[in-house]
Design a protein around this motif. Structure first.
Motif, mmCIF file in Angstrom:
data_model
loop_
_atom_site.group_PDB
_atom_site.id
_atom_site.type_symbol
_atom_site.label_atom_id
_atom_site.label_comp_id
_atom_site.label_asym_id
_atom_site.label_seq_id
_atom_site.Cartn_x
_atom_site.Cartn_y
_atom_site.Cartn_z
ATOM 1 N N GLU A 139 0.822 -1.229 0.012
ATOM 2 C CA GLU A 139 0.167 -0.091 -0.039
ATOM 3 C C GLU A 139 0.777 1.258 0.095
ATOM 4 O O GLU A 139 0.672 2.366 -0.636
ATOM 5 N N GLN A 140 2.005 1.121 0.684
ATOM 6 C CA GLN A 140 2.634 2.453 0.676
ATOM 7 C C GLN A 140 3.508 2.765 -0.586
ATOM 8 O O GLN A 140 3.358 3.918 -1.250
ATOM 9 N N VAL A 141 3.786 1.682 -1.367
ATOM 10 C CA VAL A 141 4.296 1.885 -3.005
ATOM 11 C C VAL A 141 3.326 2.490 -3.649
ATOM 12 O O VAL A 141 3.516 3.725 -4.407
ATOM 13 N N VAL A 142 2.200 1.848 -3.451
ATOM 14 C CA VAL A 142 1.179 2.211 -4.647
ATOM 15 C C VAL A 142 0.626 4.006 -4.284
ATOM 16 O O VAL A 142 0.436 4.551 -5.229
ATOM 17 N N ASP A 143 0.459 3.978 -2.913
ATOM 18 C CA ASP A 143 0.074 5.432 -2.296
ATOM 19 C C ASP A 143 1.109 6.419 -3.061
ATOM 20 O O ASP A 143 0.694 7.583 -3.482
ATOM 21 N N ASP A 144 2.360 6.073 -2.971
ATOM 22 C CA ASP A 144 3.675 6.905 -3.201
ATOM 23 C C ASP A 144 3.716 7.065 -4.760
ATOM 24 O O ASP A 144 3.717 8.436 -5.158
ATOM 25 N N LEU A 145 3.273 6.201 -5.457
ATOM 26 C CA LEU A 145 3.347 6.510 -7.014
ATOM 27 C C LEU A 145 1.880 6.782 -7.642
ATOM 28 O O LEU A 145 1.879 7.202 -8.690
ATOM 29 N N VAL A 146 0.961 6.953 -6.583
ATOM 30 C CA VAL A 146 -0.396 7.360 -7.323
ATOM 31 C C VAL A 146 -1.345 6.453 -7.734
ATOM 32 O O VAL A 146 -2.280 5.867 -7.499
ATOM 33 N N ALA A 147 -0.546 5.735 -9.113
ATOM 34 C CA ALA A 147 -1.011 4.807 -9.786
ATOM 35 C C ALA A 147 -0.006 3.830 -10.408
ATOM 36 O O ALA A 147 0.753 4.431 -10.848
ATOM 37 N N VAL A 148 -0.515 2.470 -10.505
ATOM 38 C CA VAL A 148 0.552 1.545 -11.295
ATOM 39 C C VAL A 148 -0.214 1.120 -12.443
ATOM 40 O O VAL A 148 -1.176 0.495 -12.025
ATOM 41 N N HIS A 149 0.464 1.112 -13.653
ATOM 42 C CA HIS A 149 -0.239 0.410 -14.711
ATOM 43 C C HIS A 149 -0.595 -0.977 -14.463
ATOM 44 O O HIS A 149 0.271 -1.806 -13.884
ATOM 45 N N ALA A 150 -1.882 -1.428 -14.932
ATOM 46 C CA ALA A 150 -2.065 -2.486 -14.497
ATOM 47 C C ALA A 150 -2.772 -3.343 -15.852
ATOM 48 O O ALA A 150 -3.401 -4.402 -15.709
ATOM 49 N N THR A 151 -2.563 -2.604 -17.265
ATOM 50 C CA THR A 151 -2.787 -3.304 -18.371
ATOM 51 C C THR A 151 -2.353 -4.845 -18.432
ATOM 52 O O THR A 151 -2.884 -5.714 -19.035
ATOM 53 N N ASP A 152 -1.048 -4.665 -17.977
ATOM 54 C CA ASP A 152 -0.314 -5.874 -18.107
ATOM 55 C C ASP A 152 -0.213 -6.340 -16.684
ATOM 56 O O ASP A 152 0.345 -5.557 -15.864
ATOM 57 N N PRO A 153 -0.577 -7.729 -16.170
ATOM 58 C CA PRO A 153 -1.061 -7.739 -14.805
ATOM 59 C C PRO A 153 0.273 -7.972 -14.153
ATOM 60 O O PRO A 153 0.350 -7.680 -12.878
ATOM 61 N N THR A 154 1.280 -8.421 -14.900
ATOM 62 C CA THR A 154 2.732 -8.466 -14.195
ATOM 63 C C THR A 154 3.487 -7.227 -13.654
ATOM 64 O O THR A 154 4.215 -7.136 -12.708
#
Length: 393
Positions: free
Chosen positions: A32-47
């Motif tokens: 959660e800390q990572v995703v929060d700091d990045l704001v959003a993480v691309h998920a089109t490619d699940p990996t």
């Protein structure tokens, strides 16, 4: 007129390293800390979600991201900026929806109804299928894959003609279009996929009722908040960068920058950038660092203007024809090469620059960590680049 504050490329790279949890001593304990700091993480490619988070964890691995996505549900897959699927903090979902997704949903629903009507399926038919999908999910004791939903709701297996009279005419399953739209609205949600963490065959579960369309004032407020969050993580950045990342119009971006009182600064080469008003002080340069980041990683993909961390000479090798960045190797805030995983599981590198002995050692150590994280999994990026193809040929 007073001179604009200046930010050189070294300062931008230092901020990126610290705020994106890539520098030594900045790694996170939880996904959660990572995703929060990045704001959003691309998920089109699940990996991408799993490897992007793992690269920023103090203890790299896949399990904590699975916990956040599927057990605690503190991270959600959600269509947002540029109509792209992202993993975002659950608490940020209303802001993303009001600022961005709602407008896309309205456009997509109008297009879907038009295409369905052209094939003899009117709005009442569509509403009936939607209700049947939600009922099937509500009545099922388990989450359902798209194939299982199609068994429960046979209309999803029907096909419609798309692009009639054009060179791109094709037939599409009703389910592909309708489930995507319901997922964008949030009335059904993606859960754990069928298979491993590398799979994109997600199971579906009931979501809340689709939110009402935001008012103009609500949309503006949400755009201000999202721009503020993004600048805190990625600033200084240009107006063009924010236009590219959000998919908003230029006027919307300018209003959002004004709403969060962004300060205009001067970047290397004289370009205008923006930072938050309380973010003008320089940050210390971090200790040397290396990273192997996945295809579509948010650090690499968050900017339109990338010359300060990606040499133009390396673009043909690392970017596909649609502008998607493949797996990258980083040293001290610059992309110095790419990596790939071969069919036997080996992680192989190609350094397009020679970053020196210290860097090569640090990069090799990161490659060893990545091999351990991947284990028996095999990762092929959804959008393949010339370098990645060459390394796996």
């Amino acid at each position: 007129m007073p001179a604009r504050p200046q930010f050189d490329d070294d300062q931008r790279r230092a901020r990126l390293a610290r705020r994106h949890r890539l520098a030594p001593g900045t790694r996170a304990d939880r996904a959660e800390q990572v995703v929060d700091d990045l704001v959003a993480v691309h998920a089109t490619d699940p990996t991408t979600v799993f490897l992007a988070v793992s690269a920023r964890l103090a203890t790299p691995g896949i399990a904590d991201t699975e916990r956040a996505l599927y057990q605690d549900r503190t991270v959600l897959r959600h269509h947002g900026m540029r109509s792209t699927l992202f993993a975002i903090p659950a608490a940020l979902a209303p802001t993303v929806y009001a600022s961005t997704t709602a407008k896309v949903v309205a456009r997509e629903r109008a297009r879907l109804l038009k295409d369905f009507a052209a094939s003899g399926r009117d709005a009442a038919w569509t509403a009936g299928v939607e209700a049947a999908v939600r009922a099937a999910l509500a009545d099922s004791p388990t989450e359902l894959t798209g194939a299982q939903l199609s068994e429960a709701v046979p209309q999803l297996r029907e096909t419609i003609e798309y692009g009639a009279g054009t060179s791109y005419r094709a037939e599409q399953p009703v389910g592909m279009r309708l489930l995507r739209l319901l997922g964008m609205e949030g009335s059904i949600v993606r859960r754990r996929p069928q298979g491993s963490w590398t799979s994109s065959r997600h199971r579906w579960a009931p979501g809340p009722d689709a939110p009402a369309a935001p008012s103009a004032a609500e949309r503006v407020a949400a755009q201000v908040e999202l721009a503020r969050r993004w600048l805190a993580s990625h600033g200084p950045a240009t107006e063009d960068d924010l236009v590219w990342w959000t998919g908003w119009g230029v006027r919307e971006v300018r209003a959002a920058l004004a709403g969060c009182a962004a300060v205009e600064v001067e970047l290397a080469g004289g370009a205008a950038g923006f930072v938050l008003p309380d973010d003008l002080d320089p940050v210390p340069e971090p200790a040397p660092w290396a990273a192997l980041l996945p295809a579509l990683d948010p650090t690499a993909m968050s900017m339109k203007h990338r010359d300060w961390y990606l040499s133009p000479a390396h673009r043909p090798e690392l970017i596909d024809r649609s502008g998607n960045l493949g797996p990258t190797v980083w040293w001290n805030g610059r992309i110095v090469g790419g990596w790939a995983q071969r069919s036997d599981g080996e992680v192989v590198l190609d350094l397009l620059d020679d970053p020196g002995r210290e860097a090569r050692g640090a990069i090799s150590a990161e490659a060893a960590v990545l091999r351990g994280v991947l284990g028996d999994a095999r990762v092929t990026p959804r959008f393949r680049t010339p370098l990645e193809r060459r390394l796996t040929s």
